[in-house]
Scaffold this motif. Structure first.
Motif, PDB file in Angstrom:
ATOM      1  N   ILE A 244      35.492  33.000  28.136  1.00  8.93           N
ATOM      2  CA  ILE A 244      35.097  33.789  29.391  1.00  8.93           C
ATOM      3  C   ILE A 244      33.988  33.208  30.291  1.00  8.93           C
ATOM      4  O   ILE A 244      33.068  33.231  29.689  1.00  8.93           O
ATOM      5  N   GLY A 245      34.285  32.629  31.302  1.00 10.94           N
ATOM      6  CA  GLY A 245      33.182  31.880  32.305  1.00 10.94           C
ATOM      7  C   GLY A 245      32.627  32.834  33.245  1.00 10.94           C
ATOM      8  O   GLY A 245      33.564  33.552  33.948  1.00 10.94           O
ATOM      9  N   ILE A 246      31.502  33.023  33.326  1.00  4.19           N
ATOM     10  CA  ILE A 246      30.659  33.856  34.444  1.00  4.19           C
ATOM     11  C   ILE A 246      30.011  32.975  35.162  1.00  4.19           C
ATOM     12  O   ILE A 246      29.041  32.425  34.918  1.00  4.19           O
ATOM     13  N   ILE A 247      30.650  32.966  36.480  1.00  3.76           N
ATOM     14  CA  ILE A 247      30.671  31.560  37.332  1.00  3.76           C
ATOM     15  C   ILE A 247      30.000  31.768  38.570  1.00  3.76           C
ATOM     16  O   ILE A 247      30.709  32.697  39.319  1.00  3.76           O
ATOM     17  N   PRO A 248      28.825  31.557  38.945  1.00  2.00           N
ATOM     18  CA  PRO A 248      28.130  31.840  40.314  1.00  2.00           C
ATOM     19  C   PRO A 248      29.012  30.973  41.296  1.00  2.00           C
ATOM     20  O   PRO A 248      29.467  29.765  41.093  1.00  2.00           O
ATOM     21  N   ARG A 249      29.265  31.505  42.530  1.00  2.00           N
ATOM     22  CA  ARG A 249      29.885  30.900  43.709  1.00  2.00           C
ATOM     23  C   ARG A 249      29.503  29.495  43.868  1.00  2.00           C
ATOM     24  O   ARG A 249      30.341  28.708  44.094  1.00  2.00           O
TER      25      ARG A 249
END
Length: 177
Positions: free
Chosen positions: A60-65
Motif C-alpha cells: 500500500i503506497g501512501i503517495i503525496p501528489r
C-alpha cells in the motif's frame, strides 16, 4: 497485520541494507502481512515493496501528489492512496498501520518515527514502533535517546515506546507476543 515501513529513498547506501530490506518484504508477504510505505520507486522504499510484491504480499503506497506528478511511484504498489503532502502521508500511515518498522533512513525517516512516537506518547494510539538496527545504523540515535532520558527530557523510558531489533527473527517474536 499492516506494517508501515519508514526508510530511505536513497540508492547510494550500503548494499547490505538492500538485501536485508528485500528479505523483510519477503518475510512480511510470507506471514500474510501487508506493507504500507511511501510509494516511491527509489532506495529502500522500492526494495521493500519489491520483496513483498514479488513474494505475493500486498503493498500500500501512501503517495503525496508531488511524487505522483514527478512520476516516481513504485511499480510495486498494489494499492495507491494519494495525499496532499507529507503531513497527510504521516497521518494516513499512522491511521492505517498496526505497527511501524523503521529501517535505515535520514531526516524523513526520523520525522516519521518521532511523529508516530509523539502521537503515542500523548495517547492517540498504542502501536509498536520498531527500529530495525541493521548493521548498527541506529546506534547513534539510541545513544541520543539514552542521553535525553538520563537528562530527564523523556517522561518515561523511551524503550516503552520504541523497540530495538537486529533481525527478522526478533521482529517475528515482537509481533507475535
Amino acid at each position: 497485520m499492516k506494517i508501515c515501513i519508514f526508510c530511505s529513498a536513497n540508492k547510494d547506501i550500503d548494499p547490505d541494507f538492500f538485501t536485508l530490506t528485500e528479505e523483510l518484504g519477503r518475510w512480511a508477504a510470507k506471514h500474510h502481512h501487508s506493507i504500507i510505505f511511501g510509494g516511491v520507486n527509489q532506495g529502500l522504499m522500492e526494495c521493500v515493496a519489491k520483496g513483498a510484491h514479488e513474494a505475493g504480499g500486498q503493498t500500500i503506497g501512501i503517495i503525496p501528489r508531488v511524487v505522483e506528478q514527478s512520476g516516481r511511484i513504485s511499480d510495486f504498489v498494489d494499492v495507491e492512496i494519494l495525499c496532499d503532502n507529507l503531513n497527510d502521508r504521516k497521518q494516513l500511515m499512522e491511521d492505517k498501520a498496526d505497527v511501524f518498522i523503521a529501517l535505515p533512513g535520514g531526516i524523513g525517516t526520523l520525522d516519521e518515527i518521532f511523529t508516530v512516537v509523539a502521537s503515542a506518547t500523548i495517547g492517540y494510539h498504542d502501536k509498536k514502533v520498531i527500529l530495525y538496527n541493521m548493521k548498527g545504523c541506529w546506534d547513534s540515535l539510541i545513544a541520543l535517546l539514552d542521553d535525553l532520558q538520563t537528562r530527564g527530557f523523556t517522561r518515561k523510558k523511551w524503550e516503552d515506546r520504541i523497540r530495538i531489533v537486529h533481525s527478522l527473527e526478533e521482529i517475528d517474536q515482537l509481533l507475535n507476543n
